[in-house]
Design an enzyme around this catalytic site. Sequence first.
Site, PDB file in Angstrom:
ATOM      1  N   TYR A 144       0.820  -1.211   0.000  1.00  0.00           N
ATOM      2  CA  TYR A 144       0.000   0.000   0.000  1.00  0.00           C
ATOM      3  C   TYR A 144       0.862   1.273   0.000  1.00  0.00           C
ATOM      4  CZ  TYR A 144      -3.692  -3.298   1.386  1.00  0.00           C
ATOM      5  OH  TYR A 144      -4.553  -4.364   1.458  1.00  0.00           O
ATOM      6  N   LEU A 195     -17.583  -3.600   1.312  1.00  0.00           N
ATOM      7  CA  LEU A 195     -18.712  -2.826   0.779  1.00  0.00           C
ATOM      8  C   LEU A 195     -18.895  -3.059  -0.714  1.00  0.00           C
ATOM      9  CD1 LEU A 195     -18.079   0.459   2.798  1.00  0.00           C
ATOM     10  CD2 LEU A 195     -19.904  -1.212   3.170  1.00  0.00           C
ATOM     11  N   ILE A 220     -12.981  -5.139   7.515  1.00  0.00           N
ATOM     12  CA  ILE A 220     -12.036  -4.012   7.545  1.00  0.00           C
ATOM     13  C   ILE A 220     -12.392  -2.953   6.499  1.00  0.00           C
ATOM     14  CG2 ILE A 220     -10.007  -5.076   8.609  1.00  0.00           C
ATOM     15  CD1 ILE A 220      -9.128  -5.929   5.729  1.00  0.00           C
ATOM     16  N   SER A 254     -12.528   4.071   4.939  1.00  0.00           N
ATOM     17  CA  SER A 254     -13.086   5.363   4.564  1.00  0.00           C
ATOM     18  C   SER A 254     -12.043   6.419   4.872  1.00  0.00           C
ATOM     19  CB  SER A 254     -14.379   5.666   5.323  1.00  0.00           C
ATOM     20  OG  SER A 254     -14.868   6.928   4.889  1.00  0.00           O
ATOM     21  N   ASN A 288     -19.172   3.652  10.014  1.00  0.00           N
ATOM     22  CA  ASN A 288     -18.831   2.233   9.921  1.00  0.00           C
ATOM     23  C   ASN A 288     -18.525   1.604  11.279  1.00  0.00           C
ATOM     24  OD1 ASN A 288     -19.200   2.653   7.223  1.00  0.00           O
ATOM     25  ND2 ASN A 288     -17.018   2.671   6.703  1.00  0.00           N
TER      26      ASN A 288
END
Length: 274
Positions: free
Chosen positions: A49, A189, A227, A230, A239
């Site tokens: 990441y 999501l 997990i 946002s 959340n």
Amino acid sequence: MTQMLPLNDGRSIPQLGFGLWQVPAASTAETTATALRLGYRLVDGAAAYGNDAGQGEGIRASGLPRDDIFVTTKIWNSDQGFDKTLRAAEASLKRLALDHVDLLLIHWPCPGKDLYLDTWRALIRLREEGRARSIGVSNFQEPQLTRIIGETGVTPALNQVEINPRLQQPVLRAFHAKRGIVTQSWTPLGQGHSFDAEPIRAAARRTGRSPAQVILRWHIQIGAAVIPRSTREAGLRENLGLFDFTLTEAEMATIAALDEGQRCGPDPTRFEMD
Ligand code: NDP
């Protein structure tokens, strides 16, 4: 604020955390510190990441005791193999500026490379050395799980896989349950593709919750860890609101019927990117 799930190594994991994929490196420390202050206790990161320095910085900036925070990172595909994995884990810890992580995962199996077994042996070593408190995998399928368990006698604590209403993976989840492996849902999501589906809207209307909260609650009730990501404070806050309402059995059944076996992310049987 969140429930804990037991792991097969005697430890436990917060059922809800937040993910850092695609969170810009420049704002990762702030996002992480904000999330931890709001009440999250699990941060899901990865070497790939490119923001793990910010992940570590945010953990320190939160002011929380290190032992109150569950930190996950992952070994990237190009670092697979025994020695490379040991070196990659040390490099991750250095960027995080931590002396251990709570969970270290193999990010993808990359079956074509055929290095995941050696990589798993390195994770076992890292756990013995205390550099990772728990070890697990991500995107593994049943044959790869069976192989690493059979060859080493060590069962992964967790398998982090894509799960959302359109890709529910019931067979893999049943295998996990049989072997005592926690299922953790990534892209929970599903890029919002089910927000407008009638079962989600109906449950949202009845409970007065948002479609995102209904979907995340569905993950909680199928027993998965989850997990969501946002980058908005309001989204992070929303959340977190999963533990003060319940979906009915009928609602769970209508959501189960949304499964189309359709992925948002890559197919793990073929994904080999370095
Ligand atoms: P998510 O399913 O968490 O969705 C994130 C998206 O949903 C963002 O665009 C976000 O926008 C939006 N969103 C978040 N909360 C809400 C809300 N309450 N209402 C409306 N929209 C919302 O996707 P990810 O793909 O990021 O998956 C989550 C985490 O899983 C990753 O961050 C990563 O840690 C992990 N992961 C692991 C993988 C693996 O191979 N192991 C692969 C992919 C992900 P906004 O920021 O504007 O709120």
